[in-house]
Motif scaffolding. Sequence first.
Motif, PDB file in Angstrom:
ATOM      1  N   LYS A 178      53.846 -22.879 -32.204  1.00  0.00           N
ATOM      2  CA  LYS A 178      55.201 -22.961 -31.676  1.00  0.00           C
ATOM      3  C   LYS A 178      55.432 -22.137 -30.408  1.00  0.00           C
ATOM      4  O   LYS A 178      56.351 -22.422 -29.664  1.00  0.00           O
ATOM      5  CB  LYS A 178      56.199 -22.537 -32.758  1.00  0.00           C
ATOM      6  N   SER A 179      54.611 -21.125 -30.192  1.00  0.00           N
ATOM      7  CA  SER A 179      54.940 -20.266 -29.062  1.00  0.00           C
ATOM      8  C   SER A 179      53.677 -19.763 -28.374  1.00  0.00           C
ATOM      9  O   SER A 179      52.558 -19.961 -28.857  1.00  0.00           O
ATOM     10  CB  SER A 179      55.766 -19.084 -29.539  1.00  0.00           C
TER      11      SER A 179
ATOM     12  N   GLY B  65      50.471 -23.112 -18.531  1.00  0.00           N
ATOM     13  CA  GLY B  65      51.854 -23.486 -18.264  1.00  0.00           C
ATOM     14  C   GLY B  65      52.495 -24.045 -19.494  1.00  0.00           C
ATOM     15  O   GLY B  65      51.836 -24.325 -20.497  1.00  0.00           O
ATOM     16  N   ILE B  66      53.798 -24.173 -19.427  1.00  0.00           N
ATOM     17  CA  ILE B  66      54.523 -24.817 -20.509  1.00  0.00           C
ATOM     18  C   ILE B  66      55.302 -25.991 -19.934  1.00  0.00           C
ATOM     19  O   ILE B  66      55.720 -25.968 -18.773  1.00  0.00           O
ATOM     20  CB  ILE B  66      55.478 -23.838 -21.230  1.00  0.00           C
ATOM     21  N   VAL B  67      55.432 -27.013 -20.716  1.00  0.00           N
ATOM     22  CA  VAL B  67      56.177 -28.197 -20.290  1.00  0.00           C
ATOM     23  C   VAL B  67      57.273 -28.443 -21.315  1.00  0.00           C
ATOM     24  O   VAL B  67      56.992 -28.579 -22.498  1.00  0.00           O
ATOM     25  CB  VAL B  67      55.247 -29.426 -20.184  1.00  0.00           C
ATOM     26  N   SER B  68      58.506 -28.469 -20.859  1.00  0.00           N
ATOM     27  CA  SER B  68      59.615 -28.707 -21.775  1.00  0.00           C
ATOM     28  C   SER B  68      59.656 -30.166 -22.178  1.00  0.00           C
ATOM     29  O   SER B  68      59.077 -31.023 -21.521  1.00  0.00           O
ATOM     30  CB  SER B  68      60.932 -28.353 -21.108  1.00  0.00           C
ATOM     31  N   SER B  69      60.334 -30.421 -23.271  1.00  0.00           N
ATOM     32  CA  SER B  69      60.560 -31.807 -23.668  1.00  0.00           C
ATOM     33  C   SER B  69      61.384 -32.475 -22.581  1.00  0.00           C
ATOM     34  O   SER B  69      62.342 -31.885 -22.079  1.00  0.00           O
ATOM     35  CB  SER B  69      61.327 -31.868 -24.983  1.00  0.00           C
ATOM     36  N   ILE B  70      60.995 -33.699 -22.251  1.00  0.00           N
ATOM     37  CA  ILE B  70      61.728 -34.398 -21.207  1.00  0.00           C
ATOM     38  C   ILE B  70      62.894 -35.125 -21.857  1.00  0.00           C
ATOM     39  O   ILE B  70      62.770 -36.241 -22.316  1.00  0.00           O
ATOM     40  CB  ILE B  70      60.814 -35.377 -20.435  1.00  0.00           C
ATOM     41  N   SER B  71      64.012 -34.445 -21.936  1.00  0.00           N
ATOM     42  CA  SER B  71      65.200 -35.085 -22.484  1.00  0.00           C
ATOM     43  C   SER B  71      65.986 -35.696 -21.327  1.00  0.00           C
ATOM     44  O   SER B  71      65.685 -35.449 -20.164  1.00  0.00           O
ATOM     45  CB  SER B  71      66.049 -34.053 -23.215  1.00  0.00           C
ATOM     46  N   ASP B  72      66.980 -36.486 -21.674  1.00  0.00           N
ATOM     47  CA  ASP B  72      67.819 -37.085 -20.628  1.00  0.00           C
ATOM     48  C   ASP B  72      68.392 -36.013 -19.727  1.00  0.00           C
ATOM     49  O   ASP B  72      68.461 -36.162 -18.513  1.00  0.00           O
ATOM     50  CB  ASP B  72      68.961 -37.885 -21.265  1.00  0.00           C
TER      51      ASP B  72
ATOM     52  N   GLU C 105      67.240 -32.933 -19.136  1.00  0.00           N
ATOM     53  CA  GLU C 105      66.242 -32.319 -18.269  1.00  0.00           C
ATOM     54  C   GLU C 105      65.835 -33.270 -17.150  1.00  0.00           C
ATOM     55  O   GLU C 105      65.544 -32.855 -16.040  1.00  0.00           O
ATOM     56  CB  GLU C 105      64.993 -31.938 -19.082  1.00  0.00           C
ATOM     57  N   TYR C 106      65.809 -34.553 -17.507  1.00  0.00           N
ATOM     58  CA  TYR C 106      65.382 -35.555 -16.532  1.00  0.00           C
ATOM     59  C   TYR C 106      66.355 -35.595 -15.360  1.00  0.00           C
ATOM     60  O   TYR C 106      65.970 -35.763 -14.213  1.00  0.00           O
ATOM     61  CB  TYR C 106      65.311 -36.905 -17.234  1.00  0.00           C
ATOM     62  N   ASP C 107      67.633 -35.401 -15.674  1.00  0.00           N
ATOM     63  CA  ASP C 107      68.643 -35.460 -14.613  1.00  0.00           C
ATOM     64  C   ASP C 107      68.866 -34.112 -13.945  1.00  0.00           C
ATOM     65  O   ASP C 107      69.357 -34.048 -12.836  1.00  0.00           O
ATOM     66  CB  ASP C 107      69.980 -35.943 -15.196  1.00  0.00           C
ATOM     67  N   ARG C 108      68.521 -33.055 -14.682  1.00  0.00           N
ATOM     68  CA  ARG C 108      68.852 -31.726 -14.184  1.00  0.00           C
ATOM     69  C   ARG C 108      67.892 -31.314 -13.072  1.00  0.00           C
ATOM     70  O   ARG C 108      66.693 -31.414 -13.190  1.00  0.00           O
ATOM     71  CB  ARG C 108      68.754 -30.721 -15.336  1.00  0.00           C
TER      72      ARG C 108
END
Lengths: 238, 231
Positions: free
Chosen positions: A201-202, A216-223, A225-228
């Motif tokens: 988890k971490s 590196g870390i990659v965040s979940s690509i949520s809607d 995050e995709y727009d942000r």
Amino acid sequence: MNGTLDFKRILKILTRRLFLIISFLFISVAMAIVVSFYVLKPIYQAETQILVNQKNTGEEAYSWSVLETDLQLIDTYNVIIKSPVIVNKVIEKLDLKMTPDQLSGQIYVSNEENSKVLTISVEDLDSTQAAEIANTVANVFKEEIPNLMNVDNITILAVAGENASPVKPNKPLNIAISGVIGLLLGIGLAFLLEFFDNTVKSENDIDEILALPIMGIVSSISDKEYDRSLPSRLTRGN
Amino acid sequence: MPLRKKEKSNKTKIGRKLIANANPKSIISEQFRTIRTNIEFSMPEQDIKTILVTSSIPGEGKTTNAANLGIVFAQEGKKVLIIDADMRRPTLHHTFEIMNIVGLSNLLARRSNLQNAVQLTTIKNLHVLPSGPIPPNPSELLSSRNLDDFINEVKNEYEIVIFDAPPLLSVTDAQIVANKCDGTLLVVNTGTVEKSEVVKAKANLEAVHAKILGVVLNNYKLGKKKGYYYY
């Protein structure tokens, strides 16, 4: 330091499973509401009070030892009131469809500390019947006790009346108890799930088990995050 | 559900997968640029040209990571080739929306040449080599001498070559290629992959003397506060 870290960890586990914990709480409260409002039949209580005095021989001075004996006798009265001698007569008089055991199970005898006043309380599904039983028990006791013991001085202090509101089930108490139980179950399950969760988890997990650098870390690509986008001040440099 | 809505959501999905191209200013694109920098600085004395992207189990985000990493390298001006080395369940061509008729399997079987198989993408400097037809024996195909020749050839043509490999714990393919690459990235999906599986995956890579560059934590849930550290 270690303590605060542990506390943080606990808080993290709880917040992660907050939904689980809250749903447990809701389910158990809802169950308690359903059970205490629709499943359990309301039980009514009626109380009568009687005063018991030993037959006074007249010669003895009224002393502490006499009072002491009286108080000890109260335990005996408790048993007598619930015994078949009394209970059978009550059933007969009121023409109840119960066994003596059932009826004596509905009768509770108590006394205030250091007092000779006995309180007979009777619980029943029917409020009128509860009052009737309580009064009959007191009367039968008054009639019978001179035959059983050297006592003839029984006064009925309070006649049982019909009590409109049921004493059982205690709805707020039931709901509160099951709410607490639900909450504890939810928290317990949250910790159990955490305990059995062996997933990575971490960054700490990677350090512990692999000792490999983290590239590196990659965040979940949520809607979102995709727009942000990044704030413009950082991209201005380009 | 109306058909039009479904189409639209499908399109956003592809856009999302190639987020470094679709939204270069997003936080996730920045995260991929961080990985790029870390790779470039991880072995300064050695030029890392071929990078293998793999993971312990399927579905950890290998292809998405390989594709976006390729994009950020290409954005830097490097000539990049992404190769779908998963000849069992190829998906890279879906991600880039290209045809998968001729690809790696043809090249390894010496049935085609690089110029014919490589496809251009809409992204400048970025080329993609799909897996090609699914061969009956992917492991044998990769173990053959042809892989060395192929790697040498692409190394000459491109500055960065990224291999999108199958998962380590399912098949041996990734191990074979990892042995011949300059560096390996292990994608770890947070919250779904067991610790023991990741340890096994690392052991598999070490068994073939792969140079493990490091781990990429995928699907990492940033806390609301934590997000700001990335600005």
